[in-house]
Design a protein around this motif. Sequence first.
Motif, short mmCIF file in Angstrom:
data_model
loop_
_atom_site.label_atom_id
_atom_site.label_comp_id
_atom_site.label_asym_id
_atom_site.label_seq_id
_atom_site.Cartn_x
_atom_site.Cartn_y
_atom_site.Cartn_z
N SER A 64 -65.64 -0.82 -3.77
CA SER A 64 -65.83 0.55 -4.26
C SER A 64 -64.49 1.27 -4.35
O SER A 64 -63.66 1.20 -3.43
N PRO A 65 -64.23 1.99 -5.45
CA PRO A 65 -62.97 2.73 -5.57
C PRO A 65 -62.81 3.83 -4.53
O PRO A 65 -61.70 4.31 -4.31
N PHE A 66 -63.91 4.23 -3.88
CA PHE A 66 -63.81 5.26 -2.85
C PHE A 66 -63.03 4.79 -1.63
O PHE A 66 -62.57 5.61 -0.83
N PHE A 67 -62.87 3.49 -1.47
CA PHE A 67 -62.11 2.97 -0.33
C PHE A 67 -60.61 2.90 -0.62
O PHE A 67 -59.81 2.79 0.31
N ILE A 68 -60.20 2.97 -1.87
CA ILE A 68 -58.79 2.76 -2.23
C ILE A 68 -57.94 3.89 -1.67
O ILE A 68 -58.16 5.08 -1.96
N PRO B 125 -52.29 7.22 -2.38
CA PRO B 125 -52.98 7.59 -3.62
C PRO B 125 -54.01 6.53 -4.01
O PRO B 125 -53.80 5.36 -3.73
N PRO B 126 -55.13 6.93 -4.62
CA PRO B 126 -55.47 8.30 -5.02
C PRO B 126 -56.21 9.10 -3.96
O PRO B 126 -56.64 10.21 -4.23
N PRO C 19 -61.74 8.56 -7.48
CA PRO C 19 -63.11 8.17 -7.83
C PRO C 19 -64.07 9.36 -7.85
O PRO C 19 -65.19 9.24 -8.36
N PHE C 20 -63.66 10.50 -7.30
CA PHE C 20 -64.49 11.70 -7.35
C PHE C 20 -64.47 12.36 -8.73
O PHE C 20 -65.29 13.21 -9.02
N GLY D 132 -62.19 19.89 -2.11
CA GLY D 132 -61.16 20.75 -1.52
C GLY D 132 -61.21 20.74 0.00
O GLY D 132 -60.18 20.95 0.66
N LEU D 133 -62.38 20.47 0.58
CA LEU D 133 -62.48 20.39 2.04
C LEU D 133 -61.85 19.12 2.57
O LEU D 133 -61.33 19.09 3.70
N GLU D 134 -61.89 18.04 1.79
CA GLU D 134 -61.16 16.82 2.18
C GLU D 134 -59.66 17.10 2.18
O GLU D 134 -58.94 16.66 3.07
N ALA D 135 -59.20 17.86 1.17
CA ALA D 135 -57.79 18.24 1.15
C ALA D 135 -57.44 19.06 2.38
O ALA D 135 -56.38 18.88 2.99
N ALA D 136 -58.34 19.97 2.77
CA ALA D 136 -58.10 20.77 3.97
C ALA D 136 -58.07 19.91 5.23
O ALA D 136 -57.25 20.13 6.13
#
Length: 245
Positions: free
Chosen positions: A13-17, A121-122, A148-149, A160-164
């Motif tokens: 899954s690209p979410f793991f990259i 990244p990413p 992937p989002f 944005g909460l992941e960025a926080a």
Amino acid sequence: MSSQRRVEIPADSPFFIGHFPGHPILPGIAHPLLVTRAPVAEIVSLKLRSPVRPGDVLDISGTDPDESGAVRFELRRGAEAVSQGVLRLSPPGSDSLPTLASAAESPAGFPPVSTLIPHEPPARLIRDILEVSAEALSAWTEIPAASPFVEGGRAPAFLGLEAAAQGAAVLEALSRRDDSGPRIGYLVGLRNARFQIPWLPAEQPFRISVRLSGSAASLSIYEVTVDDGAGAEIARGTISTYMAL
């Protein structure tokens, strides 16, 4: 009414990259995407109890939206609770995509973000550190087009909460008085996270601010805000993180 379904999280899954390279886990903020692809106005609560790893099979149960748009859900891996929470969906027609302010020049003197958090990244969203104090940090962040989002040039505003959360990890790293490098930390909870817009554009900078409001052992609580860089608020909420020793 409620629904149930079973999904397997593909190992590729690209979410793991880039998300904890060498020890990949599904980003906690991706759990709402497993429940709904509809725009989200609020994450009333999200408890992340156990990391999701490549190849995991999850049972997802959720309710239909009530009159306020609230959806209650739970993710399980066999008998083990993985996460649970309450989302409030955006009303129909909430589909606008803002143009964010241009990022001003960032101050020099801070270490490269790549030396402070383990993400690559990413998955890494922090771009430049702006200000740091003993208990607070602000930074420019940006969602890569390769995330992937991202679909159609936009990502859910709750990213944005992941960025926080990454900003909180940067603050923790800067507060340490050693050169041990990035530590493994997890987002373990969200509450009262409200979004003024449902989407964030990719490849446009926005600003996050985090302030430590409490801690005990390895658990820390932060009040966080996301804005467009010119002061217009995009999101606000409370996050909890766990730092592995």
